[in-house]
Design an enzyme around this catalytic site. Structure first.
Site, short mmCIF file in Angstrom:
data_model
loop_
_atom_site.label_atom_id
_atom_site.label_comp_id
_atom_site.label_asym_id
_atom_site.label_seq_id
_atom_site.Cartn_x
_atom_site.Cartn_y
_atom_site.Cartn_z
N CYS A 83 9.09 70.94 -11.05
CA CYS A 83 9.12 69.93 -12.11
C CYS A 83 10.38 69.10 -11.93
O CYS A 83 11.33 69.51 -11.26
CB CYS A 83 9.07 70.56 -13.49
SG CYS A 83 10.31 71.82 -13.78
N GLU A 132 9.95 64.77 -23.37
CA GLU A 132 9.37 64.24 -22.13
C GLU A 132 7.95 63.73 -22.28
O GLU A 132 7.15 64.27 -23.05
CB GLU A 132 9.41 65.31 -21.03
CG GLU A 132 10.83 65.66 -20.65
CD GLU A 132 10.94 66.60 -19.47
OE1 GLU A 132 11.96 66.51 -18.75
OE2 GLU A 132 10.02 67.40 -19.24
#
Length: 197
Positions: A83, A132
Site C-alpha cells: 500500500c 484516504e
C-alpha cells in the site's frame, strides 16, 4: 531504489530525500492540491489519494506483508501485499506496480483495478490519521519475492482460514479489513469461489 520516470522527478540528483508530496482529493477523488506526507497524516488528517494491492499465488493464497519496524507509521504490523500513495500526477495503477516492485522485488504477473474505498482510520499507537481515498488493485504474483528490509519485515501467503487465525492474534494495520472487504468482489472474481475469499 529502482529509478523510474516517477522516482526520477521526485529524487534529487545528490540522493538526498525530497519532502514527499501526496495528492489531496475531494470526496469524489478529484485532485484539489498537495500536502507533505507527514502533514497529511496529522490529526484530523487531510483526505489524500492512496492505493492498496492484494496479490495472490496460484493456489489463491493472499500475500501479506509485515511492515518493517523502522517505518514511522504502523511499524511491525501485518497488512495487505502493498500500500502507499501515488506521487502527484502519477496514475494509481502505475504507483501500485512501482511500489510493489520497490517493496517486494516482484512485478505482478496480473494487476487489475478493484474499485475505490474512502475511510478515516486514526492510529492510536502513532497518533496519525489515515484519511484516504484508496484505489484498490488485485493481481497474481508468480515470481520469487525479494523484499526490501527497510520496507518489509516479513511476508506470508495465507488462506482465508489462516488469515482469520493470524488476524485474531497478531497486530494488523488499522485500514486492513476496510480495504480487504472493499476488494472482496474483485478478489473472488480473481481467485474463484473455491479459494474461499
Amino acid at each position: 531504489m529502482p529509478t523510474t520516470p516517477a522516482t526520477t522527478t521526485h529524487t534529487p540528483s545528490n540522493g538526498a530525500a525530497n519532502a514527499i508530496l501526496l495528492e489531496l482529493v475531494d470526496e469524489h477523488g478529484v485532485t484539489i492540491g498537495t500536502a507533505e506526507k507527514l502533514a497529511a497524516h496529522q490529526p484530523p488528517g487531510q483526505l489524500h489519494r492512496a492505493f492498496s494491492v492484494f496479490l495472490f499465488d496460484e493456489q489463491g493464497r493472499l500475500l501479506l506483508q509485515q511492515r518493517a519496524l523502522g517505518k514511522y507509521h504502523s511499524p511491525g504490523v501485518w497488512s495487505n501485499t502493498c500500500c502507499g500513495h501515488p506521487y502527484p500526477g502519477e496514475a494509481p495503477f502505475a504507483a501500485a506496480a512501482r511500489r510493489t516492485y520497490e517493496e517486494l522485488g516482484v512485478s505482478p504477473s496480473l494487476l487489475a483495478e478493484a474499485g475505490t474505498v474512502r475511510y478515516n482510520h486514526p492510529d492510536p499507537d502513532s497518533g496519525l490519521v489515515e484519511q484516504e481515498y484508496n484505489h484498490l488493485f488485485v493481481g497474481m504474483v508468480q515470481s520469487t519475492l525479494a523484499p526490501d528490509p527497510e520496507e518489509v519485515g516479513a511476508t506470508a501467503f495465507v488462506t482465508p482460514d489462516e488469515l482469520a487465525e493470524r488476524h485474531a492474534k497478531d497486530a494488523f494495520s488499522s485500514w486492513f479489513m476496510t480495504v480487504l472487504d472493499a476488494a472482496r468482489p474483485a478478489v473472488r472474481e480473481l481467485t474463484g469461489l473455491a479459494a474461499g475469499w
